[in-house]
Design a protein around this motif. Structure first.
Motif, short mmCIF file in Angstrom:
data_model
loop_
_atom_site.label_atom_id
_atom_site.label_comp_id
_atom_site.label_asym_id
_atom_site.label_seq_id
_atom_site.Cartn_x
_atom_site.Cartn_y
_atom_site.Cartn_z
N SER A 165 0.82 -1.21 0.00
CA SER A 165 0.00 0.00 0.00
C SER A 165 0.86 1.26 0.00
O SER A 165 0.63 2.19 -0.78
CB SER A 165 -0.93 -0.02 1.21
OG SER A 165 -1.73 1.14 1.25
N GLY A 211 -3.40 -4.76 -0.40
CA GLY A 211 -2.50 -3.61 -0.42
C GLY A 211 -2.74 -2.69 -1.58
O GLY A 211 -2.48 -1.48 -1.49
N ASN A 269 -5.64 -2.02 -2.67
CA ASN A 269 -7.03 -1.57 -2.48
C ASN A 269 -7.99 -2.28 -3.43
O ASN A 269 -9.00 -1.71 -3.83
CB ASN A 269 -7.14 -0.05 -2.65
CG ASN A 269 -6.41 0.70 -1.57
OD1 ASN A 269 -6.47 0.32 -0.40
ND2 ASN A 269 -5.70 1.75 -1.94
#
Length: 444
Positions: A300, A381, A383
């Motif tokens: 992320s 990570g 999304n």
């Protein structure tokens, strides 16, 4: 930019991954050790029926932990976001509201479960000589059931509070107290499954008190608060942990299905043999989850910073590590099946023979399970929660349930556990397909 965030973005990829992944994997091992210790003591000092009772009740507590994982993972990610921006008031509000929601959810599950224990035990598949110890274990542990997810969530927030050592110490304390009390309650006082449940509950209670002492002290950056964010933010944040929650709850559902199949075909001996397999694989699967879970924050942060090539290198390091871990677990299950059985149930030839047969089929799943966890956390990570949920549902519920039902109808009962590696293998193919589909967006 904080020092923590900078270290995630500029240090060597492998060094960064293992710097975050190894301590977190160790923490998960310690968190999960309570159930393993209970199993060893129960198998050695009480017997196969009591061991089967613990395994039959375990899906109920997968639900408690599943909700706790979903809320705590989402809450800590959101709280860390506010800490990075320097808004400690909003971070504390996310912390306080998340903990309140976890506590209320735990109570909402525990109170009806206590009130309707006979019906619940019937749904879980407890019958015959397993019914009485299952009732004792369930009743005792339900009194502590809200404590378990709250203590786990506080360990997560201790890391956000920049006290990772305290987070690990809290889990060490729970494991240590549980081991000592297991010996006293089971081996010395002969309290059986009630002693095992009491030891687990008191261990997590000690951890809870340790974390409460920290968060109400001056050393804490985060303070329990309710003002500074809205409930919508908390509910949206909890969706970030939905894949982990689905995985936890789905695994409990599959355990419930396997328990029913084992009771129907082998009686309590089959459930006890399955318990040996599930707890024997505990070490490898817990390490795999800890390493996989490390991917989410690293991916992320680097993806948000535009470091696409570095993001993909994290995936490569994680997948290589998970494959090596799976190969090691396959070798252990191949070379030492009888030693694994004797660790949990020494001297029980009937259960031992069943367990060795189950191990021979189940061991192939290690080549795929860790890789599937890694791909799901990588998607989290980025999304891509829908893809992560698809992988989690496929490996932990949809494919296992489908193949268990098919194999129960078409194969000999001794080979039911071939359904698990087949489900993991098909999930890996699905995950690779999702990765290839996403390469246009990520530039991989």
């Amino acid at each position: 930019m904080s020092h923590t965030a900078a270290s995630m973005l500029d240090r060597p990829v492998a060094q960064t991954f293992f710097r975050y992944g190894l301590p977190w994997s160790a923490a998960f091992l310690l968190l999960s050790s309570a159930g393993l210790v209970d199993t060893i003591f129960i198998g050695r000092y009480v017997g196969a029926q009591a061991l089967a009772a613990i395994n039959i009740v375990s899906p109920m507590f997968s639900i408690f932990f599943g909700i706790g994982v979903m809320l705590s993972v989402g809450g800590t990610v959101r709280s860390a976001h506010h800490v990075g921006r320097g808004d400690l008031q909003a971070a504390s509000a996310v912390f306080g509201r998340t903990m309140l929601l976890i506590l209320l959810a735990g109570l909402a599950l525990a109170l009806p479960a206590l009130a309707f224990r006979p019906l619940l035990l019937s749904l879980l598949g407890a019958q015959g000589d397993v019914l009485r110890p299952a009732h004792q274990y369930l009743t005792t542990l339900l009194w502590f059931s809200p404590v378990l997810p709250v203590a786990y969530a506080l360990s997560q927030f201790a890391r956000v509070d920049q006290h990772p050592t305290l987070a690990s110490l809290g889990l060490i304390l729970s494991a240590a107290v549980n081991i000592v009390l297991d010996y006293l309650f089971i081996a010395c006082f002969d309290w059986g499954v009630q002693g095992a449940a009491l030891a687990t509950g008191l261990g997590f209670s000690c951890t809870l008190l340790l974390f409460l002492g920290h968060f109400f002290s001056r050393r804490a950056l985060l303070r329990p608060a309710l003002c500074g964010c809205g409930w919508k933010e908390i509910l949206r944040a909890s969706l970030n942990g939905s894949a982990e929650s689905i995985n936890e709850i789905s695994v409990g559902s599959i355990i419930l299905l396997i328990n029913h199949l084992m009771m129907a075909r082998f009686g309590s001996a089959g459930v006890a043999a399955f318990t040996v397999v599930s707890y024997g694989s505990w070490f490898g699967l817990t390490l795999a989850y800890g390493l996989s879970d490390t991917l989410s924050p690293l991916v992320s942060a680097n993806h948000a910073a535009g470091l696409r090539r570095r993001t993909h290198r994290f995936l490569h390091v994680a997948m290589a590590s998970l494959l090596a871990l799976g190969a090691a677990m396959f070798l252990v299950f191949s070379l030492y099946p009888q030693q694994l059985v004797r660790l949990f149930l020494p001297g029980n030839a009937t259960v031992g023979a069943l367990a060795c047969g189950f191990i021979a089929d189940f061991r192939w799943s290690f080549f795929f399970s860790g890789l599937n966890m890694g791909i799901a956390c990588y998607m989290t990570g980025l999304n891509r929660s829908i893809q992560a949920v698809v992988i989690a549902l496929s490996r932990s519920l949809a494919f296992p349930a489908l193949f268990l039902a098919l194999f129960a109808a078409c194969l000999e009962a001794e080979h039911l556990f071939l359904a698990i590696p087949l489900a993991e293998a098909l999930t890996l193919l699905l995950g690779i397909g999702l990765l290839l589909r996403s390469r246009r967006r990520t530039g991989w």
